[in-house]
Design an enzyme around this catalytic site. Structure first.
Site: not given
Ligand code: PEP
Ligand code: MG
Length: 574
Positions: A459, A194, A506, A435
Site C-alpha cells: 500500500d 491480494h 511485511c 502504509e
C-alpha cells in the site's frame, strides 16, 4: 497452433497442464442469430438449464447441516426465488423469440437490464441485491455454456489443471487453498493485488494481466505457464514442451536444494541476526509456516476469516482461530492484524462501493466506525493473547487521532474481559502499519506511541505513486525502487531506531530476494513474507556482508536516475 500470451508473472515456477476455464465473476457470452426453425429448441434448452440450476440449488439446500447459520438456507431460498421470478425465467424466452437470438445472449441481456434497475435504487441493501441476480444468472449461463459448476472444484486430478479466469477475487483464492491446481492465469490483476499475494502464499505458479486468456484458450487445451517470465504458451509444439519440461526440472532441483537451510539461523556473513517471519491468511497456513522455518508470524491477515461465509465470525469463532495459531507457534510471536477489508478485499455491504474504495472507509477507518465489530475482534485477539505471544497490528493508520481511538477501543475490550473474568495478556504489544505516506512522514510520532512498526510496502507504493495496485494498466508504474518509496522506508526505519522500537517490512518487498540486501543495507532487521519466499530470502541473508553493502545501498537511496539505480542493484546483488 501454438501461440504465446504475455502478462505479469506473480508467482514463479513453471507449470504444464490442461486448461480449465472458469467464469466465476465474468461470463463471456457470444451472440448469434438463429434460424426461426431452431427457436423452440433454444427455448427448451433455456428451460432445461433453469431446471438444472433449480435442482442443483435444491440439493444444496437439502444438504445444509442442521447447525449451519440460519442465513444459509435463507440465502439459497432467495436465490431460488430469483431464479423462478418471471423476469429471469420467462422474459429471456420472449427475447429469444423476438430477437431470434441464442439463450445465453437473451439471459445476459435481461441480466444487464435488471442490474441497471437495481443500481438505480437508493437503498444500499436493495442495491446490493444485484449481486445475487448476477450470481443466479451466472449459474444458468454456465449450464448453458457447458461449464457445469461455478469454478472447477471437485475434480480428482486438479494437479494437472491450470485455472484460466477473467479475474479471481481474494475470496475465490482462499477457496482454492484447499485445492491443488498446477497454476492460475487471469486476464486482469496487478502484481501486488491480494489475489496475486494469495497465489504466492499458496506457492502456485501464476500469471496475471493476460487480457485475452479466457477468450483465446479453450477448455482442455495444453498450456505452459512460466510464472517467472509472465509467459503463457498455448498448445505448445514438441520442442517447446521439451524445453519447458527441462526448465521445470531445473527449477524444482533448485528449490529442493534450498530446503537444506530451513533450520539454519538467518545470519549475515558478518554475524548480523535477521528475523524472518511469515505472513498468513488462515490457521490452515501454519504447516507451510513450519516447513519454511519462519520464527514467527509477522502478519496474520485476519480479514480472510471474514470471507466466504454468511455473516460475520463470532467472537468465539475468531478466538478459536487466533488461539490455534498462537498455540501452534509455541511462544514465537504471532502478529494479528485487525480487520483490513475494503479496496480489493470487499466484504458485502460493510465496505464501500464508491469510485475510489482504496481511498475510502477501509481497514482501521472502517473498524473505528463499526465499533461493535471492532470490539468483538479485539476481545477475541486479547483472549488468544493468553495462549501465546500475540501482538496486535493496526492497518492504515494515517493520523494520531485514529491511534488514540484505537487505544481507547483496546482499553474498552480489556475492561470488558476483566469484568467477565477472562484471562488475557495485559501487556500485549500494539504496533501500527506504515502504509500511507503521511504515516511514514510522521513515523517518529507513531514510533514514540507504539510498541513496533510494520511497513506495508504494497500500500505504501500504491499510495505514494498514486497507482491502483490491482490495476494492471498502471502496473508498469509500480516500482519498489522509486526514490520516494525508498526514502519513506528509510525514514520509517530511522524513526524506529531513534525511538528504540522494532520495525519490520511485511509487504511483498520483504519476500523478494532481489531486494533483501537493499533492505538490510537500509537498516531492516525484520522481514515478514509468504512462507514460500522465505528460503530464497534466507539464502540472500546468508551470503550478505552487511557492512560491505552499506555504501552501495546509500548510493541507491540517493539515486534519482532509474537506469543508475538498476545498475547499482545489479552490483549489490552480485
Ligand atoms: C501492505 O500493504 O504492504 C500489506 C502488507 O498489507 P496488505 O497487502 O494486506 O494490504
Ligand atoms: Mg496494506
Amino acid at each position: 497452433m501454438s501461440f504465446t500470451l504475455h502478462g505479469i508473472g506473480v508467482s514463479s515456477g513453471i507449470a504444464i497442464g490442461v486448461a480449465r476455464l472458469a467464469s466465476h465473476s465474468h461470463v463471456e457470452v457470444a451472440h448469434y442469430v438463429l434460424p426461426s426453425q431452431y427457436i423452440d429448441k433454444e427455448i427448451a434448452r433455456f428451460d432445461d438449464a433453469v431446471n438444472t440450476v433449480r435442482q442443483e440449488m435444491q440439493t444444496l439446500r437439502d444438504q445444509i447441516p442442521a447447525n449451519a447459520p440460519a442465513e444459509m438456507p435463507a440465502f439459497l431460498d432467495m436465490h431460488l426465488m430469483i431464479l423462478d421470478d418471471s423476469m429471469l425465467s420467462v422474459v429471456p424466452k420472449q427475447l429469444i423469440r423476438s430477437q431470434l437470438c441464442n439463450a445465453e445472449w437473451a439471459l445476459a441481456q435481461q441480466m444487464e437490464q435488471l442490474v441497471a434497475q437495481f443500481e438505480a435504487i437508493d437503498d444500499p441493501y436493495l442495491r446490493e441485491r444485484k449481486t445475487d441476480v448476477v450470481q443466479v444468472v451466472e449459474r444458468v449461463l454456465k449450464v448453458l455454456l457447458g461449464h457445469p459448476d461455478n469454478l472447477p472444484s471437485n475434480e480428482s486430478n486438479l494437479a494437472d489443471c491450470i485455472l484460466v479466469a477473467h479475474d479471481l477475487s481474494p475470496a475465490d483464492m482462499i477457496n482454492f487453498k484447499r485445492q491443488q491446481f498446477a497454476a492460475f492465469i487471469t486476464d486482469v490483476g496487478g502484481a501486488t493485488s491480494h489475489s496475486a499475494i494469495l497465489a504466492r502464499s499458496m506457492n502456485i505458479t501464476s500469471v496475471m494481466a493476460l487480457h485475452n486468456a479466457l477468450r483465446l484458450i479453450r477448455d482442455n487445451e495444453i498450456i505452459i505457464v512460466d510464472g517467472q517470465q509472465g509467459v503463457v504458451i498455448v498448445d505448445p509444439d514438441d520442442a517447446e514442451l521439451e524445453e519447458y519440461q527441462l526448465r521445470q526440472n531445473q527449477w524444482r532441483i533448485e528449490h529442493q536444494k534450498l530446503k537444506r537451510i530451513t533450520t539454519s539461523r538467518a545470519t549475515t556473513l558478518d554475524g548480523l541476526e535477521i528475523e524472518l517471519h511469515a505472513n498468513i491468511e488462515l490457521p490452515q497456513d501454519i504447516p507451510a509456516v513450519k516447513v519454511s522455518g519462519a520464527t514467527g508470524i509477522g502478519l496474520f491477515r485476519s480479514e480472510f476469516l471474514f470471507m466466504n461465509r454468511v455473516g460475520l465470525p463470532t467472537e468465539d469463532e475468531q478466538f478459536e482461530a487466533y488461539r490455534e495459531v498462537a498455540a501452534a507457534m509455541n511462544g514465537q510471536p504471532v502478529t494479528i492484524r485487525t480487520l483490513d477489508v475494503g479496496a480489493d478485499k470487499p466484504l458485502g455491504d460493510l465496505t464501500d462501493h464508491t469510485l475510489n474504495p482504496a481511498l475510502g472507509r477501509r481497514a482501521i477507518r472502517l473498524c473505528l466506525s463499526e465499533l461493535t465489530l471492532f470490539h468483538t475482534q479485539l476481545r477475541a485477539i486479547l483472549r488468544a493473547s493468553h495462549f501465546g505471544k500475540v501482538k496486535i497490528l493496526i492497518p492504515m493508520l494515517s493520523n494520531l487521532t485514529e491511534l488514540q481511538q484505537t487505544y481507547a477501543a483496546i482499553d474498552r475490550a480489556k475492561a470488558s474481559l476483566l469484568a467477565d473474568n477472562i484471562a488475557f495478556d495485559n501487556n500485549v504489544a500494539v504496533g501500527g502499519m506504515i502504509e500511507i505516506p503521511a504515516a511514514a512522514l510522521m513515523a517518529n510520532a507513531f514510533a514514540e506511541r507504539l510498541d513496533f512498526l510494520s511497513i506495508g510496502t504494497n500500500d505504501l507504493i500504491q499510495y505514494t505513486l498514486a497507482i491502483d495496485r490491482a490495476d494492471d494498466s498502471v502496473s508498469y508504474l509500480y516500482n519498489p525502487l522509486h526514490p520516494a518509496v525508498l526514502q519513506l522506508i528509510a525514514m520509517t526505519l530511522r524513526a524506529g531506531e531513534k525511538a528504540g522500537k522494532p520495525v519490520s517490512v511485511c509487504g511483498e518487498m520483504a519476500g523478494d530476494p532481489k531486494l533483501t540486501r537493499l533492505l538490510i543495507g537500509l537498516g531492516l532487521r525484520k522481514f515478514s513474507m509468504q512462507p514460500a519466499s522465505l528460503l530464497s530470502v534466507k539464502q540472500q541473508v546468508l551470503t550478505t556482508h552487511s557492512s560491505e553493502i552499506h555504501a552501495l545501498t546509500q548510493k541507491i537511496l540517493k539515486s534519482t536516475d532509474t537506469e543508475k539505480t538498476e545498475a547499482l542493484m545489479v552490483r549489490l546483488n552480485r
